[in-house]
Design an enzyme around this catalytic site. Structure first.
Site, PDB file in Angstrom:
ATOM      1  N   HIS A 140      48.524   5.756  24.009  1.00  0.00           N
ATOM      2  CA  HIS A 140      48.352   6.965  24.824  1.00  0.00           C
ATOM      3  C   HIS A 140      47.551   6.697  26.096  1.00  0.00           C
ATOM      4  O   HIS A 140      47.347   7.585  26.903  1.00  0.00           O
ATOM      5  CB  HIS A 140      47.735   8.111  24.018  1.00  0.00           C
ATOM      6  N   GLU A 182      43.642  14.601  35.131  1.00  0.00           N
ATOM      7  CA  GLU A 182      43.294  15.618  34.112  1.00  0.00           C
ATOM      8  C   GLU A 182      42.530  16.751  34.795  1.00  0.00           C
ATOM      9  O   GLU A 182      42.888  17.923  34.666  1.00  0.00           O
ATOM     10  CB  GLU A 182      42.443  14.972  33.020  1.00  0.00           C
ATOM     11  N   HIS A 211      44.404   8.037  33.082  1.00  0.00           N
ATOM     12  CA  HIS A 211      45.423   9.065  32.799  1.00  0.00           C
ATOM     13  C   HIS A 211      46.303   9.106  34.034  1.00  0.00           C
ATOM     14  O   HIS A 211      45.793   9.009  35.169  1.00  0.00           O
ATOM     15  CB  HIS A 211      44.766  10.437  32.573  1.00  0.00           C
ATOM     16  N   THR A 252      38.966  14.681  26.238  1.00  0.00           N
ATOM     17  CA  THR A 252      40.224  15.350  26.625  1.00  0.00           C
ATOM     18  C   THR A 252      41.378  14.960  25.702  1.00  0.00           C
ATOM     19  O   THR A 252      42.520  15.351  25.922  1.00  0.00           O
ATOM     20  CB  THR A 252      40.631  14.978  28.061  1.00  0.00           C
ATOM     21  N   HIS A 283      39.367   3.813  30.858  1.00  0.00           N
ATOM     22  CA  HIS A 283      40.802   4.004  30.636  1.00  0.00           C
ATOM     23  C   HIS A 283      41.320   4.933  31.728  1.00  0.00           C
ATOM     24  O   HIS A 283      40.549   5.455  32.530  1.00  0.00           O
ATOM     25  CB  HIS A 283      41.073   4.608  29.244  1.00  0.00           C
ATOM     26  N   HIS A 322      38.602   7.123  33.883  1.00  0.00           N
ATOM     27  CA  HIS A 322      37.452   7.604  33.102  1.00  0.00           C
ATOM     28  C   HIS A 322      36.591   6.435  32.650  1.00  0.00           C
ATOM     29  O   HIS A 322      37.077   5.530  31.965  1.00  0.00           O
ATOM     30  CB  HIS A 322      37.939   8.388  31.874  1.00  0.00           C
TER      31      HIS A 322
HETATM   32  C1  LIG Z   1      35.023   7.783  17.271  1.00  0.00           C
HETATM   33  C2  LIG Z   1      36.463   8.036  17.572  1.00  0.00           C
HETATM   34  C3  LIG Z   1      36.592   8.914  18.774  1.00  0.00           C
HETATM   35  C4  LIG Z   1      37.201   8.137  19.944  1.00  0.00           C
HETATM   36  C5  LIG Z   1      37.228   9.012  21.165  1.00  0.00           C
HETATM   37  C6  LIG Z   1      37.686   8.179  22.330  1.00  0.00           C
HETATM   38  C7  LIG Z   1      37.764   8.947  23.623  1.00  0.00           C
HETATM   39  C8  LIG Z   1      36.942   8.565  24.677  1.00  0.00           C
HETATM   40  C9  LIG Z   1      37.041   9.225  25.912  1.00  0.00           C
HETATM   41  C10 LIG Z   1      37.980  10.252  26.074  1.00  0.00           C
HETATM   42  S1  LIG Z   1      38.121  11.060  27.624  1.00  0.00           S
HETATM   43  N1  LIG Z   1      39.641  11.112  28.059  1.00  0.00           N
HETATM   44  O1  LIG Z   1      37.644  12.418  27.408  1.00  0.00           O
HETATM   45  O2  LIG Z   1      37.340  10.276  28.596  1.00  0.00           O
HETATM   46  C11 LIG Z   1      38.797  10.637  25.027  1.00  0.00           C
HETATM   47  C12 LIG Z   1      38.684   9.979  23.781  1.00  0.00           C
HETATM   48 ZN   LIG Z   2      40.143   9.994  29.587  1.00  0.00          ZN
END
Ligand SMILES: CCCCCCc1ccc(S(N)(=O)=O)cc1
Ligand SMILES: [Zn+2]
Length: 265
Positions: A67, A108, A98, A207, A96, A121
């Site tokens: 994803h 986002e 998006h 998110t 990472h 991010h």
């Molecule tokens: C302990 C398991 C949970 C992993 C959560 C990983 C995660 C990190 C950052 C974001 S984001 N897109 O809000 O930056 C989303 C998900």
């Molecule tokens: Zn993210």
């Protein structure tokens, strides 16, 4: 239930089935950052520049998790974040992206409804809390600021030489579940604008599932430029069902009683 994703069958509108907070949460992310009118971002002169200490990473894994694509340095990394709206020091965990299927969608967060083609991010966790001592524990801690994520918009323009080592690696992690150890050093600092002074900040969530409401969000006003070719490289990454990931962004969530602060007028 099929693991979550971004298709019709498993996308953001279905996440509430496994993650009720998707619909019941009052501090969900992302949001539309409105800069004029009633619920607009409010200038806060106390907001200081964000301070990052990102020594070049020497050992890291670059992963396609189906994803997104994620760059995660080995546990020994000492990269830290402080300043801005933060009162504590945060440890870098991973970064990472998006992105969307074309240049008019993909980010986002939005600014007055405008989406950028992608969003970077940088994920950090509070390393000074007595309640947890790892990223995973931080996510599960219920602490409202367990995490801090720095968001940078990407826009299409000149090739980004600092991000080239990353975008050149995308073809190597085309298949979901594939990862490579990052060859050589990566200087993340060089990717970011020199001064981290102009940003929006608000209390939000992850998110993606588990959508935990533990994130202090800092979204920078200044986009980072990447070339069309670099954007296209993201769009060739597969989602594990033999299709490219062509839109791994969650739509904006209701602000509820939250306010957004801006470090700039
Ligand atoms: C302990 C398991 C949970 C992993 C959560 C990983 C995660 C990190 C950052 C974001 S984001 N897109 O809000 O930056 C989303 C998900
Ligand atoms: Zn993210």
């Amino acid at each position: 239930m099929a693991p979550w994703g971004y298709s019709k069958e498993n996308g953001p509108a279905t996440w509430h089935k496994d993650c009720p907070i998707a619909n019941t949460g009052v501090r969900q992310s992302p949001i539309d950052l409105i800069t004029t009118g009633q619920t607009c971002a409010k200038y806060d002169s106390n907001l200081k520049p964000v301070i990052v200490s990102y020594p070049a990473f020497s050992e890291a894994t670059f992963l396609n998790n189906g994803h997104s694509v994620q760059f995660q340095p080995s546990a020994g990394n000492l990269s830290e974040l402080s300043g801005g709206p933060l009162t504590k020091k945060y440890k870098f965990e991973q970064f990472h992206f998006h992105w969307g299927n074309n240049d008019s969608e993909g980010s986002e967060h939005r600014v007055n409804g405008k989406m950028y083609p992608a969003e970077l991010h940088l994920v950090h966790w509070n390393s000074e809390s007595p309640n947890f001592s790892s990223f995973q524990e931080a996510v599960g801690s219920n602490d409202p600021h367990a995490l801090c994520v720095l968001g940078f918009f990407l826009k299409v323009g000149a090739e980004n030489a600092s991000l080239k080592p990353i975008t050149d690696l995308l073809s190597k992690v085309k298949n979901a579940g594939s990862s490579v150890s990052f060859p050589g050093k990566f200087d993340l600092k060089a990717v970011l604008p020199e001064t981290l002074t102009d940003y929006y900040t608000y209390d939000g969530s992850l998110t993606t599932p588990p959508l935990a409401e533990c994130v202090k969000w800092i979204v920078f006003k200044e986009p980072i430029e990447v070339s069309t070719a670099q954007m296209e490289a993201f769009r060739a990454v597969d989602d594990g069902h033999g299709k490219p990931i062509t839109g791994n962004y969650r739509p904006p969530c209701p602000l509820h009683t939250r306010t957004v602060a801006a470090s700039f007028k």
